[in-house]
Write a protein that holds these residues in place. Structure first.
Motif, PDB file in Angstrom:
ATOM      1  N   GLN A 128       0.773  -1.164  -0.100  1.00 50.76           N
ATOM      2  CA  GLN A 128      -0.002   0.051  -0.177  1.00 50.76           C
ATOM      3  C   GLN A 128       0.913   1.300  -0.053  1.00 50.76           C
ATOM      4  O   GLN A 128       2.146   1.101   0.164  1.00 50.76           O
ATOM      5  N   ARG A 129       0.380   2.346  -0.128  1.00 53.38           N
ATOM      6  CA  ARG A 129       0.995   3.684  -0.260  1.00 53.38           C
ATOM      7  C   ARG A 129       2.035   3.762   0.843  1.00 53.38           C
ATOM      8  O   ARG A 129       1.612   3.722   2.081  1.00 53.38           O
ATOM      9  N   GLY A 130       3.201   3.986   0.664  1.00 53.87           N
ATOM     10  CA  GLY A 130       4.168   4.084   1.453  1.00 53.87           C
ATOM     11  C   GLY A 130       4.789   3.347   2.207  1.00 53.87           C
ATOM     12  O   GLY A 130       5.891   3.142   2.856  1.00 53.87           O
TER      13      GLY A 130
ATOM     14  N   THR B 271      -7.459   5.981   4.246  1.00 52.21           N
ATOM     15  CA  THR B 271      -8.212   4.890   3.878  1.00 52.21           C
ATOM     16  C   THR B 271      -8.960   5.045   2.445  1.00 52.21           C
ATOM     17  O   THR B 271      -8.955   3.913   1.773  1.00 52.21           O
ATOM     18  N   TRP B 272      -9.319   6.092   2.105  1.00 46.46           N
ATOM     19  CA  TRP B 272     -10.064   6.194   0.649  1.00 46.46           C
ATOM     20  C   TRP B 272      -9.158   6.214  -0.247  1.00 46.46           C
ATOM     21  O   TRP B 272      -9.565   5.814  -1.645  1.00 46.46           O
ATOM     22  N   HIS B 273      -7.877   6.788  -0.117  1.00 45.06           N
ATOM     23  CA  HIS B 273      -7.012   6.698  -1.291  1.00 45.06           C
ATOM     24  C   HIS B 273      -6.666   5.105  -1.661  1.00 45.06           C
ATOM     25  O   HIS B 273      -6.706   4.772  -2.927  1.00 45.06           O
TER      26      HIS B 273
ATOM     27  N   ILE C 145     -13.279  -4.627   4.068  1.00 50.57           N
ATOM     28  CA  ILE C 145     -14.409  -4.509   4.401  1.00 50.57           C
ATOM     29  C   ILE C 145     -14.865  -3.060   3.651  1.00 50.57           C
ATOM     30  O   ILE C 145     -16.050  -2.785   2.976  1.00 50.57           O
ATOM     31  N   ALA C 146     -14.152  -1.905   3.938  1.00 46.49           N
ATOM     32  CA  ALA C 146     -14.293  -0.596   3.301  1.00 46.49           C
ATOM     33  C   ALA C 146     -14.505  -0.837   1.793  1.00 46.49           C
ATOM     34  O   ALA C 146     -15.344  -0.247   1.285  1.00 46.49           O
ATOM     35  N   TYR C 147     -13.536  -1.653   1.120  1.00 45.50           N
ATOM     36  CA  TYR C 147     -13.593  -1.800  -0.270  1.00 45.50           C
ATOM     37  C   TYR C 147     -14.981  -2.651  -0.758  1.00 45.50           C
ATOM     38  O   TYR C 147     -15.734  -2.230  -1.616  1.00 45.50           O
ATOM     39  N   ALA C 148     -15.298  -3.650  -0.044  1.00 49.96           N
ATOM     40  CA  ALA C 148     -16.484  -4.505  -0.473  1.00 49.96           C
ATOM     41  C   ALA C 148     -17.711  -3.684   0.013  1.00 49.96           C
ATOM     42  O   ALA C 148     -18.465  -3.971  -0.773  1.00 49.96           O
ATOM     43  N   GLU C 149     -17.579  -2.666   0.847  1.00 53.81           N
ATOM     44  CA  GLU C 149     -18.844  -2.053   1.265  1.00 53.81           C
ATOM     45  C   GLU C 149     -19.010  -0.964   0.076  1.00 53.81           C
ATOM     46  O   GLU C 149     -20.338  -0.685  -0.468  1.00 53.81           O
TER      47      GLU C 149
ATOM     48  N   CYS D 211      -8.912   6.982  11.094  1.00 56.22           N
ATOM     49  CA  CYS D 211      -9.195   6.363   9.813  1.00 56.22           C
ATOM     50  C   CYS D 211      -9.927   6.732   8.683  1.00 56.22           C
ATOM     51  O   CYS D 211     -10.326   5.947   7.663  1.00 56.22           O
ATOM     52  N   TRP D 212     -10.302   8.112   8.858  1.00 60.60           N
ATOM     53  CA  TRP D 212     -11.253   8.694   7.963  1.00 60.60           C
ATOM     54  C   TRP D 212     -12.592   8.049   7.799  1.00 60.60           C
ATOM     55  O   TRP D 212     -13.133   8.183   6.842  1.00 60.60           O
TER      56      TRP D 212
END
Length: 318
Positions: free
Chosen positions: A73-75, A90-92, A122-126, A243-244
């Motif tokens: 992931q980033r960084g 998170t949303w990036h 979970i965030a991606y799947a939602e 975590c935004w």
């Protein structure tokens, strides 16, 4: 094979493709693809945030039946710029996953995530349920204030008081309860100005508490400068910003997972992420199967957890 025989990781496998993928915002992600081209597609999401992929992660999937994308992931890891917190949220990361899926021309894939990777999965799947064929989740971290406070304010500190004392001393803030803010102030400047001992203290607290029994090799690796700086900077950046997420967002929006089958694997004695997280997610997601592993902590390498994860990926491959 008898159902009581513990499954182990598949044999070592090398990527059939690797490189960097430019996602914009000044970030380029290292990725690798493993298994059989054209087989069942899957994406592996690593923990942290701030950690990275490792060769052992490839071995959670049958290489004859899966075509797996793994990326830093980033960084993180071999992605550049290293340890960057600019344009890193998170949303990036959710958008990055979707860009990678579209770039590969995959319609649906199995999403596998552990610890922070479970949060991201979970965030991606939602957000993109139509592109998720199944979920395999381990060591559930919901990214909410209760989960963050458990590990960085009160909860884990009562089980590892001697490690907690070291964690507090590293930022020397008598009377200050918000240790995330105290660490973030010291770690959020330019990468080359990060106080290494502070970064190591942050990383070591996690390394000392994630497994059922002490693991000196994990603690040694956590002290390596490159690993410690990335994990400490990126985790404090994410946790200082909740975590935004809106309050309890992942559970409130779990109805979007309806129709997606999944397996949740969680160690009974997971100190990093309390088992209650897994239970609450399972209650909010009827299509999930919950596997609480007795005699296990947080990390995927503990035998009981490895067993359940490999059984899960095998089941979905079939």
């Amino acid at each position: 094979m008898s159902s009581d025989v513990l499954r182990r990781l598949y044999p070592e496998v090398e990527p059939y493709e690797s490189g960097h993928f430019d996602v914009g915002d000044g970030h380029s992600l290292y990725y690798e693809r493993c298994g059989t081209p054209g087989a069942k597609p899957a994406v592996f999401l690593h923990g942290g945030p701030g950690a990275g992929i490792a060769p052992a992660h490839r071995r959670l999937f049958d290489p004859a039946r899966y075509d797996v994308l793994l990326f830093d992931q980033r960084g993180c890891g071999r992605s550049v710029p290293h340890a960057s917190i600019e344009n890193n949220s998170t949303w990036h990361l959710v958008t990055d996953i979707e860009r990678l899926r579209a770039h590969l021309g995959i319609e649906q894939w199995l999403v596998f995530g552990g610890s922070w990777g479970s949060t991201l999965a979970i965030a991606y799947a939602e957000r993109y349920p139509e592109h998720v064929s199944a979920l395999v989740l381990r060591g559930i971290f919901l990214g909410d204030r209760a989960s963050i406070d458990w590990f960085y304010r009160f909860g884990a500190s009562e089980i590892f008081p001697e490690e907690w004392a070291k964690f507090r001393r590293a930022v020397d803030t008598p009377g200050e309860e918000d240790l995330i803010a105290a660490y973030y102030r010291r770690l959020s400047g330019p990468v080359d100005s990060v106080p290494l001992e502070v970064a190591r203290a942050w990383s070591r607290w996690e390394a000392a508490t994630v497994s059922l029994l002490p693991d000196t090799e994990r603690e040694r690796q956590s002290a390596e400068a490159r690993n410690a700086i990335a994990v400490a900077r990126i985790e404090t950046h994410f946790f200082a910003n909740d975590c935004w997420f809106e309050p309890e967002q992942l559970l409130r929006e779990a109805s979007r997972l309806a129709g997606i089958p999944g397996v949740i694997v969680h160690g009974r004695y997971d100190i990093c992420c309390a088992p209650g997280n897994a239970w609450k997610l399972h209650q909010s997601w009827p299509q999930s199967t919950l596997r609480i592993v007795e005699g296990a902590g947080h990390v995927f390498s503990e035998p009981g957890i490895t067993n359940e994860l490999v059984r899960a990926t095998d089941m979905f491959a079939a």
